[in-house]
Structures are given as structure tokens and as C-alpha cells.
Design a protein around this motif. Structure first.
Motif, PDB file in Angstrom:
ATOM      1  N   TYR A 119      28.651  46.635  44.977  1.00  0.00           N
ATOM      2  CA  TYR A 119      29.719  45.950  44.786  1.00  0.00           C
ATOM      3  C   TYR A 119      30.058  44.807  45.692  1.00  0.00           C
ATOM      4  O   TYR A 119      30.094  45.070  46.762  1.00  0.00           O
ATOM      5  CB  TYR A 119      30.873  46.786  44.542  1.00  0.00           C
ATOM      6  N   ARG A 120      30.575  43.581  45.281  1.00  0.00           N
ATOM      7  CA  ARG A 120      30.626  42.443  45.922  1.00  0.00           C
ATOM      8  C   ARG A 120      32.129  42.032  45.833  1.00  0.00           C
ATOM      9  O   ARG A 120      32.492  41.832  44.640  1.00  0.00           O
ATOM     10  CB  ARG A 120      29.757  41.503  45.780  1.00  0.00           C
ATOM     11  N   PHE A 121      32.706  41.952  47.114  1.00  0.00           N
ATOM     12  CA  PHE A 121      34.115  41.647  46.714  1.00  0.00           C
ATOM     13  C   PHE A 121      34.343  40.037  47.617  1.00  0.00           C
ATOM     14  O   PHE A 121      33.745  39.750  48.368  1.00  0.00           O
ATOM     15  CB  PHE A 121      34.895  42.375  47.755  1.00  0.00           C
ATOM     16  N   VAL A 122      35.390  39.367  47.081  1.00  0.00           N
ATOM     17  CA  VAL A 122      35.909  38.037  47.631  1.00  0.00           C
ATOM     18  C   VAL A 122      37.310  38.407  47.802  1.00  0.00           C
ATOM     19  O   VAL A 122      38.048  38.596  46.842  1.00  0.00           O
ATOM     20  CB  VAL A 122      35.450  37.052  46.819  1.00  0.00           C
ATOM     21  N   ASP A 123      37.869  38.043  48.825  1.00  0.00           N
ATOM     22  CA  ASP A 123      39.442  38.310  49.174  1.00  0.00           C
ATOM     23  C   ASP A 123      40.080  39.408  48.656  1.00  0.00           C
ATOM     24  O   ASP A 123      41.119  39.343  48.134  1.00  0.00           O
ATOM     25  CB  ASP A 123      40.186  37.012  48.759  1.00  0.00           C
ATOM     26  N   GLY A 124      39.242  40.784  48.876  1.00  0.00           N
ATOM     27  CA  GLY A 124      39.735  41.803  48.337  1.00  0.00           C
ATOM     28  C   GLY A 124      39.718  42.163  47.093  1.00  0.00           C
ATOM     29  O   GLY A 124      40.138  43.320  46.619  1.00  0.00           O
ATOM     30  N   SER A 137      19.109  49.185  34.321  1.00  0.00           N
ATOM     31  CA  SER A 137      19.797  48.436  35.069  1.00  0.00           C
ATOM     32  C   SER A 137      20.872  47.505  34.487  1.00  0.00           C
ATOM     33  O   SER A 137      20.880  47.408  33.257  1.00  0.00           O
ATOM     34  CB  SER A 137      19.115  47.461  36.047  1.00  0.00           C
ATOM     35  N   GLY A 138      21.759  47.063  35.184  1.00  0.00           N
ATOM     36  CA  GLY A 138      23.059  46.293  34.434  1.00  0.00           C
ATOM     37  C   GLY A 138      23.644  45.435  35.559  1.00  0.00           C
ATOM     38  O   GLY A 138      23.449  45.721  36.794  1.00  0.00           O
ATOM     39  N   ARG A 139      24.357  44.476  35.105  1.00  0.00           N
ATOM     40  CA  ARG A 139      25.173  43.829  35.933  1.00  0.00           C
ATOM     41  C   ARG A 139      26.634  43.543  35.273  1.00  0.00           C
ATOM     42  O   ARG A 139      26.879  43.143  34.058  1.00  0.00           O
ATOM     43  CB  ARG A 139      24.746  42.443  36.421  1.00  0.00           C
ATOM     44  N   GLU A 140      27.669  43.667  36.161  1.00  0.00           N
ATOM     45  CA  GLU A 140      29.121  43.106  35.504  1.00  0.00           C
ATOM     46  C   GLU A 140      29.611  42.047  36.464  1.00  0.00           C
ATOM     47  O   GLU A 140      29.372  42.156  37.640  1.00  0.00           O
ATOM     48  CB  GLU A 140      30.008  44.324  35.509  1.00  0.00           C
ATOM     49  N   ALA A 141      30.109  40.877  35.987  1.00  0.00           N
ATOM     50  CA  ALA A 141      30.878  40.166  37.035  1.00  0.00           C
ATOM     51  C   ALA A 141      32.284  39.766  36.323  1.00  0.00           C
ATOM     52  O   ALA A 141      32.788  39.970  35.205  1.00  0.00           O
ATOM     53  CB  ALA A 141      30.412  38.572  36.626  1.00  0.00           C
ATOM     54  N   TYR A 142      33.138  39.673  37.621  1.00  0.00           N
ATOM     55  CA  TYR A 142      34.735  39.931  37.184  1.00  0.00           C
ATOM     56  C   TYR A 142      35.427  38.611  37.587  1.00  0.00           C
ATOM     57  O   TYR A 142      35.117  37.901  38.397  1.00  0.00           O
ATOM     58  CB  TYR A 142      35.036  41.014  37.977  1.00  0.00           C
ATOM     59  N   GLU A 143      36.330  38.184  36.718  1.00  0.00           N
ATOM     60  CA  GLU A 143      37.378  37.160  36.822  1.00  0.00           C
ATOM     61  C   GLU A 143      38.671  37.519  36.518  1.00  0.00           C
ATOM     62  O   GLU A 143      38.879  38.259  36.007  1.00  0.00           O
ATOM     63  CB  GLU A 143      36.833  36.024  35.728  1.00  0.00           C
ATOM     64  N   TYR A 144      39.580  36.683  37.601  1.00  0.00           N
ATOM     65  CA  TYR A 144      41.014  37.072  37.640  1.00  0.00           C
ATOM     66  C   TYR A 144      41.642  35.855  37.322  1.00  0.00           C
ATOM     67  O   TYR A 144      41.511  34.784  37.680  1.00  0.00           O
ATOM     68  CB  TYR A 144      41.345  37.525  39.230  1.00  0.00           C
ATOM     69  N   THR A 145      43.125  36.093  36.945  1.00  0.00           N
ATOM     70  CA  THR A 145      44.053  35.326  36.544  1.00  0.00           C
ATOM     71  C   THR A 145      45.247  35.678  37.205  1.00  0.00           C
ATOM     72  O   THR A 145      45.770  36.688  37.012  1.00  0.00           O
ATOM     73  CB  THR A 145      44.118  34.974  35.031  1.00  0.00           C
ATOM     74  N   ASP A 146      45.915  35.039  38.133  1.00  0.00           N
ATOM     75  CA  ASP A 146      47.065  35.175  38.965  1.00  0.00           C
ATOM     76  C   ASP A 146      46.711  36.742  39.691  1.00  0.00           C
ATOM     77  O   ASP A 146      47.717  37.341  39.566  1.00  0.00           O
ATOM     78  CB  ASP A 146      48.228  35.319  37.813  1.00  0.00           C
ATOM     79  N   GLY A 147      45.782  36.840  39.991  1.00  0.00           N
ATOM     80  CA  GLY A 147      45.653  38.164  40.853  1.00  0.00           C
ATOM     81  C   GLY A 147      45.267  39.302  40.132  1.00  0.00           C
ATOM     82  O   GLY A 147      45.239  40.442  40.585  1.00  0.00           O
ATOM     83  N   ARG A 148      45.192  39.063  38.794  1.00  0.00           N
ATOM     84  CA  ARG A 148      44.709  40.210  37.642  1.00  0.00           C
ATOM     85  C   ARG A 148      43.627  40.051  36.929  1.00  0.00           C
ATOM     86  O   ARG A 148      43.222  39.077  36.705  1.00  0.00           O
ATOM     87  CB  ARG A 148      46.090  40.587  37.005  1.00  0.00           C
ATOM     88  N   VAL A 163      31.357  40.623  26.425  1.00  0.00           N
ATOM     89  CA  VAL A 163      32.749  40.075  27.344  1.00  0.00           C
ATOM     90  C   VAL A 163      33.599  40.952  26.927  1.00  0.00           C
ATOM     91  O   VAL A 163      34.267  40.912  25.831  1.00  0.00           O
ATOM     92  CB  VAL A 163      32.944  38.740  27.221  1.00  0.00           C
ATOM     93  N   LEU A 164      34.394  41.549  28.083  1.00  0.00           N
ATOM     94  CA  LEU A 164      35.872  42.001  27.879  1.00  0.00           C
ATOM     95  C   LEU A 164      36.762  41.006  28.427  1.00  0.00           C
ATOM     96  O   LEU A 164      36.750  40.350  29.299  1.00  0.00           O
ATOM     97  CB  LEU A 164      35.781  43.287  28.842  1.00  0.00           C
ATOM     98  N   THR A 165      38.101  40.958  27.646  1.00  0.00           N
ATOM     99  CA  THR A 165      39.034  39.997  28.012  1.00  0.00           C
ATOM    100  C   THR A 165      40.226  40.875  28.023  1.00  0.00           C
ATOM    101  O   THR A 165      40.246  42.020  27.337  1.00  0.00           O
ATOM    102  CB  THR A 165      39.397  38.996  27.056  1.00  0.00           C
ATOM    103  N   ALA A 166      41.022  40.839  29.225  1.00  0.00           N
ATOM    104  CA  ALA A 166      42.194  41.572  29.563  1.00  0.00           C
ATOM    105  C   ALA A 166      43.420  40.943  29.525  1.00  0.00           C
ATOM    106  O   ALA A 166      43.580  39.709  30.249  1.00  0.00           O
ATOM    107  CB  ALA A 166      42.067  42.470  30.838  1.00  0.00           C
ATOM    108  N   GLU A 167      44.222  41.146  28.854  1.00  0.00           N
ATOM    109  CA  GLU A 167      45.665  40.426  28.455  1.00  0.00           C
ATOM    110  C   GLU A 167      46.862  41.648  29.340  1.00  0.00           C
ATOM    111  O   GLU A 167      46.965  42.723  29.188  1.00  0.00           O
ATOM    112  CB  GLU A 167      46.211  40.272  27.260  1.00  0.00           C
ATOM    113  N   HIS A 168      47.820  40.629  29.869  1.00  0.00           N
ATOM    114  CA  HIS A 168      48.968  41.286  30.718  1.00  0.00           C
ATOM    115  C   HIS A 168      49.912  40.580  30.525  1.00  0.00           C
ATOM    116  O   HIS A 168      50.128  39.261  30.055  1.00  0.00           O
ATOM    117  CB  HIS A 168      48.475  41.309  32.166  1.00  0.00           C
ATOM    118  N   ASP A 169      51.116  41.454  30.559  1.00  0.00           N
ATOM    119  CA  ASP A 169      52.441  40.739  30.785  1.00  0.00           C
ATOM    120  C   ASP A 169      52.989  41.181  32.044  1.00  0.00           C
ATOM    121  O   ASP A 169      52.216  41.861  32.897  1.00  0.00           O
ATOM    122  CB  ASP A 169      53.105  41.046  29.271  1.00  0.00           C
ATOM    123  N   ASP A 170      54.687  41.120  32.014  1.00  0.00           N
ATOM    124  CA  ASP A 170      55.140  41.089  33.075  1.00  0.00           C
ATOM    125  C   ASP A 170      55.459  42.827  33.272  1.00  0.00           C
ATOM    126  O   ASP A 170      55.569  43.649  34.389  1.00  0.00           O
ATOM    127  CB  ASP A 170      56.628  40.877  33.358  1.00  0.00           C
TER     128      ASP A 170
END
Length: 365
Positions: A119-124, A137-148, A163-170
Motif C-alpha cells: 500500500y502506498r500513501f500520500v499525505d496520509g 495479482s491485481g492493483r487498485e488506485a484511489y482518488e479523493y474529493t474533499d478528503g473523502r 471502477v467504483l465511484t463513491a458518493e457522499h453527503d454531510d
């Protein structure tokens, strides 16, 4: 990935050294329910699991449990899984190395290495997970929006890229959707405000009173039916076939084994029941799976699903079947799992006591 694969090939010879190094870092041990902890974003949500709960003490040896060792910084260094099926014996071990922004997890069972993850981290925040295992074998890449977490790109051997997309609200996570080619599937969706699981189950039960007779009417039964079985693998999935047997068919099966007379796998006539449009069935399936994912709930979701099917069967046993198919004396409708583990409980829950008594007198129970 080739470097990780080469390191995986060396894992068998490194078991003892990795165990010693990881265990030396442990400052405290804690017990957790299955499936424990995992660093990968959305790992639990997309599989309809819940992270393990910390326990004050080890549960009885017939329960799966994990013992996790944490280092001085509160990071998991060792995970040990003890199997309830194996009467509490240690079955799996995971040793983690923390090296700056890189974490390596090596997973073993009694036969040797199972997988190696990096696992590789950037800024936590985890940005990627490279994985090599016994069978691929496999690979997953993660993207964040507003820290989530908002997007996961997945590439695994033997399956199409998705591709998985995750939706958030407050309030937090709203839904997780997986897109694979032209197919889109909701993997998780938060129940709407005011959602009532009991009421939703009752709506599905009502719908089954029409859907099941319609399915039975499609069966080709060679003579009066002695029984109709609702055959399921997992009751929390609310997916099942209907199967019917005649009196002669059941008698022939009972002569071999009394339990075979109740086994829908041995009946000649069967068909699938499509209940996907019966109320909010997909949401109910999700919530039942999540109930079962809570190890402390003792398979609560499966029990809710089982009772739903039994309640529908009980009402169907009061139905006039003359407009659907000819039936034999003591005709019964009952749900049952493929292994017949739930048979006696289900019969007691869906049949009147006098009918159970008659079946016992006939040697069918």
C-alpha cells in the motif's frame, strides 16, 4: 508489480523472520470480531461487510476471532485469525511492515504464503494497493474529493477492469456504484430516511403470495403435488427456486432416505422465482447482509430472511391451490436450505401442529 511478485515468491522462506520482526513491534494485543481491520478504502462497504469490533476478552472457541497486535504508534503490526470451525486454532496470520508512506502486508496460512500487498500513501491517504496472491495479482488506485474517497480503479487477473465511484453527503457515504464495461451495479446504498426493515420485509412477504403460485403454475408436475419447496442457499439473499414433488416421487425418495423426501434438489420439477421487483428487495438484501456481517448479531440477517420465507409459506399453506395445480392430501409448502439444516425449524414455523403430527405418523419426519 514484477518486483512485488518476486518478493511474494520469497515469502515462504521469510515467514519466521517476518513474524519475529512484526511481533517485536507489538505493544498491546486486542481481540476483534471477524473480519477485523483493513486499510484499503471502501474494502468493507463494497463487500457489504462491517469492520471488526474490539472485544474485551476472547469469545468461546467455536467463534471466529482475530487477535491484533498494535505497535507504539497504534498501527496494526500483527493479525492472527483463530477459527471457530477448528475449535479455536490459529489459522491465518498477517504481518505488516510500516516504512514511511509504504505499508506491506504478508498473509499466511498453515500451507504458506497467501498474498503480499503493498500500500502506498500520500499525505496520509492510500493512493494505491498492489497485490500478488497464490492465484493471481491485481492493483487498485484511489482518488479523493474533499478528503473523502470518491473513486477506485480496479484491475485484477481474470476479471474485466472496473471502477467504483463513491458518493457522499454531510451525513457520510450515500452509495457505491461499480461500473464494469457497460454494466453498472449499486454495491451499497444508504437506506432513505424513515426506512423500516420490518415493514419492507412484510411488503415482500405479501408479494410472494402471488409470485410463488405463479411460479408453481409453470411447473410440469406429473400428478397431484405432495409438496412445494422454496429452495434457498442463503436465506438473507432472498433468492430461491420453487420445486414440487408428487406423492409417488416423495415416497420413492423417502424409501432411500427420509430426508431426501424433503430435498428440493432431488425433485424433478423446479423453477426460479424472480422477486427483484417485489418492493425494495435489493435494499432489504443489503440490510440483511449487513446484519449478518455484524459478528455479534449471531446471523441476525439470515434469521430475518428465514422467518420471512416461513411467514410466506405459512400463509400459502392456508391458500386454495385448486386453481393452480392438483394437490395430494397433506400438501405442504415449506422453505428449506439446500443442506436441510433449517428443515425442522422451518416446518415448525410454517405448518400447523396437527399437520406436523400427521407427517410424523407417516414416517416423513
Amino acid at each position: 508489480m514484477s518486483d512485488l511478485a518476486a518478493r511474494f515468491a520469497q515469502l515462504a522462506s521469510e515467514y519466521h523472520s517476518r513474524k519475529r520482526a512484526a511481533t517485536a513491534l507489538v505493544r498491546r494485543w486486542e481481540w476483534y470480531t471477524w473480519p477485523g481491520l483493513d486499510l484499503r478504502p471502501l474494502h468493507f462497504e463494497r463487500e457489504l461487510l462491517k469492520a471488526g469490533r474490539r472485544l474485551d476478552a476472547r469469545p468461546p472457541v467455536d467463534r471466529d476471532v482475530l487477535r491484533i497486535g498494535f505497535d507504539a504508534e497504534g498501527r496494526a503490526a500483527v493479525t492472527e485469525r483463530y477459527s471457530g470451525f477448528l475449535h479455536g486454532r490459529l489459522h491465518y496470520e498477517t504481518f505488516l511492515r510500516h516504512d514511511g508512506d509504504v505499508v506491506e502486508a504478508a498473509h499466511f496460512d498453515t500451507d504458506g504464503p497467501i498474498y503480499l500487498h503493498e500500500y502506498r500513501f500520500v499525505d496520509g491517504s492510500m493512493r494505491s494497493a498492489d497485490m500478488v496472491a497464490r492465484r493471481g495479482s491485481g492493483r487498485e488506485a484511489y482518488e479523493y474529493t474533499d478528503g473523502r474517497i470518491s473513486r477506485v480503479e480496479i484491475e485484477h487477473d481474470g476479471r474485466a477492469r472496473s471502477v467504483l465511484t463513491a458518493e457522499h453527503d454531510d451525513r457520510g457515504l450515500v452509495r457505491v456504484v461499480e461500473v464494469m464495461g457497460r454494466r453498472s451495479e449499486v454495491r451499497y446504498e444508504r437506506p432513505p430516511a424513515g426506512f423500516d426493515l420490518v415493514a419492507a420485509c412484510r411488503t415482500i412477504e405479501d408479494a410472494l403470495l402471488t409470485l410463488i403460485p405463479d411460479a408453481v403454475a409453470r411447473l410440469a408436475v406429473d400428478g397431484p403435488a405432495a409438496c412445494v419447496a422454496l429452495s434457498y442457499t442463503r436465506s438473507n439473499a432472498l433468492c430461491f427456486d420453487v420445486a414440487a414433488a408428487t406423492e409417488d416421487e416423495r415416497g420413492a425418495l423417502a424409501a432411500i432416505d427420509v430426508h431426501a423426501a424433503w430435498s428440493p434438489e432431488d425433485f424433478d420439477a423446479s423453477t426460479y422465482v424472480d422477486i427483484d421487483d417485489a418492493g425494495s428487495v435489493q435494499l432489504v438484501r443489503q440490510e440483511l447482509a449487513l446484519l449478518d456481517a455484524d459478528d455479534l448479531a449471531a446471523a441476525a440477517g439470515s434469521e430475518v430472511g428465514r422467518r420471512l420465507l416461513c411467514a410466506a409459506a405459512a400463509r400459502l399453506n392456508l391458500r386454495d391451490w385448486s386453481d393452480t395445480l392438483p394437490i395430494a392430501d397433506d400438501f405442504v409448502v415449506y422453505p428449506v436450505d439446500l443442506e436441510l439444516v433449517d428443515l425442522e425449524r422451518n416446518l415448525a414455523d410454517c405448518l400447523p401442529p396437527d399437520r406436523l403430527t400427521r407427517l410424523r405418523k407417516r414416517g416423513l419426519l
